[in-house]
Design an enzyme around this catalytic site. Structure first.
Site, PDB file in Angstrom:
ATOM      1  N   HIS A 167      34.244 -46.428  -5.357  1.00 17.25           N
ATOM      2  CA  HIS A 167      35.149 -47.252  -4.571  1.00 17.25           C
ATOM      3  C   HIS A 167      36.576 -47.181  -5.117  1.00 17.25           C
ATOM      4  CE1 HIS A 167      34.855 -50.062  -1.290  1.00 17.25           C
ATOM      5  NE2 HIS A 167      35.459 -51.034  -1.948  1.00 17.25           N
ATOM      6  N   ASP A 196      30.176 -43.759  -3.010  1.00 19.76           N
ATOM      7  CA  ASP A 196      30.446 -45.131  -2.585  1.00 19.76           C
ATOM      8  C   ASP A 196      29.690 -45.482  -1.303  1.00 19.76           C
ATOM      9  OD1 ASP A 196      31.518 -47.619  -2.137  1.00 19.76           O
ATOM     10  OD2 ASP A 196      33.502 -46.888  -1.549  1.00 19.76           O
ATOM     11  N   SER A 205      39.475 -50.926  -0.061  1.00 15.49           N
ATOM     12  CA  SER A 205      38.352 -51.651   0.506  1.00 15.49           C
ATOM     13  C   SER A 205      38.778 -52.497   1.707  1.00 15.49           C
ATOM     14  CB  SER A 205      37.669 -52.485  -0.574  1.00 15.49           C
ATOM     15  OG  SER A 205      36.388 -52.882  -0.158  1.00 15.49           O
TER      16      SER A 205
END
Length: 482
Positions: free
Chosen positions: A431, A405, A173
């Site tokens: 994710h 995602d 991320s």
């Protein structure tokens, strides 16, 4: 050899991370680990870090926390995996798929807590004026300084000088973006990077985020979610307190905060690999003619707040304005980065949206002003010019994304020379699937992929990632030998 290893591991000096995917909640982009001590290590170490890497005159320092895991380290020339912690407290090194890779390559794993988050706090207050050193640019220099310090400390332990172990960087991320950016800005300090679900593109109005939720939900679940949003908006107009109380969110006095909270509750089902937790009961309720608002409230309270562990406080601007350094500080800190660097304003598209149209650009800008004061604005263009967005011009970076995602639309999804990109396609691939497995929350040990709806898709990408790591580490080693 084993005894030497044990002695060295006891005296070793330096870092690792929980998992940069340690967001308190998905609105900031990440995920929290499960609460069940699924860590390789939680032993803390500390490092004196420079506060302002850009000033030749400011010599202030702060204590930065890190972790190290050496059980698999092949002394003396094994690789060092730098696992980047992101926008949350870093409480240890998670036992996810990185541990499998570390064992395979004989790697040490180290991780540095992101400045300002967790215990790595430069100031005793998070007043806006004290947050001027909170940025991705400063964080990258933190990693570079730490990497050099750790290597020198290792050389000292092994009684050698001017030796470089091969380093490889990992992140998910925002930390995935830092991983890619670290390779871009400091290519001489790492052999390569894995950028998992890496949000390298700063986005002002991120309408694709909501659109992906609709696509991931499918027609029936999407229709149920849209009808739920419409019904909630109607009740807000006539019985505001009652509908907020139904969701245990009466503290959210600002309607935009409440509607953002409800939107995020739906997001995490797809983002973290649990779509059926949301869609099955909601579609059944719609089919049976039951109250959709009641059905959604049940999901929010039992799963989003209960199982997942989200907090209503995270969405309360009154609490976001609190400048005390507490366990809730991560929410305020990430919003500062949102409001200054990357935006990621998850606004409703002009039509066919899942979330309320009241979650718009003005809501986000008002939040930034209300929480941090005048003059705070996300410099999205500056960020993308500095790093390149999805046109990042680095090398030896591998990008991975989950097909469900919503954050993948801020990531690099098209391969380019020396920067392969993979999208893992399956019903519950979200994710960080490559490192976390399925579901992505709660954490599964060693990133178990057997619970993925298409485990073979995850295995294939993992094999491709492993081959890239192997190739780039060997190239790094060959250049050092020369």
């Amino acid at each position: 050899m084993r005894m030497v290893f044990i002695v060295l591991s006891l005296s070793f000096f330096l870092i690792l991370s929980s998992v940069s995917y340690g967001f308190p909640v998905p609105r900031s982009l990440l995920q929290r680990l499960s609460e069940s001590n699924d860590y390789l290590t939680t032993k803390e170490f500390w490092f004196n870090q420079i506060l302002d890497h850009y000033s030749p005159y400011d010599h202030r320092q702060f204590k930065q926390r890190y972790y190290e895991f050496l059980d698999y380290f092949r002394i003396p020339d094994g690789p060092i995996f730098l696992n980047i912690c992101g926008e949350s407290s870093c409480n240890g090194i998670a036992n996810d798929y990185l541990s499998v890779l570390a064992k395979k390559f004989g790697a040490a794993v180290v991780s540095l807590e992101h400045r300002y988050y967790g215990k790595s706090t430069p100031f005793k207050s998070t007043k806006t004026k004290n947050l001027r050193y909170l940025s991705s640019k400063q964080a990258l220099f933190d990693l570079a300084i730490f990497r050099q310090h750790y290597q020198e400390s290792l050389n000292l332990k092994l009684n050698r000088t001017n030796v470089e172990n091969p380093w490889f960087v990992f992140g998910i991320s925002y930390a995935g973006a830092l991983s890619a950016w670290f390779r871009l800005k400091f290519p001489h300090l790492t052999c390569g990077s894995l950028a998992s679900s890496a949000v390298v593109l700063a986005v002002y109005n991120f309408t694709e985020f909501d659109q992906q939720i609709g696509e991931s939900a499918g027609a029936k679940c999407k229709a149920a979610l849209q009808e739920t949003t419409r019904l909630v908006e109607e009740r807000l107009a006539s019985e505001q307190n009652a509908v907020k109380t139904l969701f245990d969110a009466a503290e959210l006095e600002i309607d935009g905060d409440f509607l953002y909270f409800l939107a995020d509750a739906a997001v995490i089902a797809f983002q973290y690999g649990n779509p059926d937790k949301l869609c099955s009961p909601l579609v059944e309720a719609k089919k049976a003619g039951e109250d959709l608002v009641e059905a959604y409230a049940k999901y929010v309270k039992e799963y989003f707040i209960g199982s997942f562990g989200a907090s209503v406080h995270t969405y309360n601007q009154k609490i976001l304005k609190d400048t005390a350094v507490t366990e809730n500080s991560s929410d305020r800190l990430w919003w500062f980065q949102v409001c200054t660097e990357v935006a990621f304003f998850q606004v409703a598209p002009s039509n066919d949206s899942i979330r309320s149209s009241k979650v718009d650009t003005r809501y986000h800008l008002d939040l930034c002003k209300n929480v941090f004061g005048e003059g705070i604005y996300p410099e999205v263009n500056v960020t993308n010019i500095y790093y390149g967005g999805t046109k990042i011009a680095g090398s030896k970076i591998v990008f991975t994304n989950g097909s469900q995602d919503p954050w993948r639309h801020a990531s690099k999804q098209i391969s380019s020379p020396d920067m392969p990109s993979y999208v893992i396609t399956c019903h519950n691939c979200g994710h960080g699937t490559d490192l976390r497995g399925c579901p992505q929350a709660p954490l599964s040990l060693e990133g178990n992929a057997q619970n993925c709806s298409s485990p073979e898709a995850v295995h294939k990408v993992r094999q491709q990632v492993t081959e890239q790591i192997d190739l780039w580490l060997s190239e790094c080693h060959a250049s050092d030998v020369k």
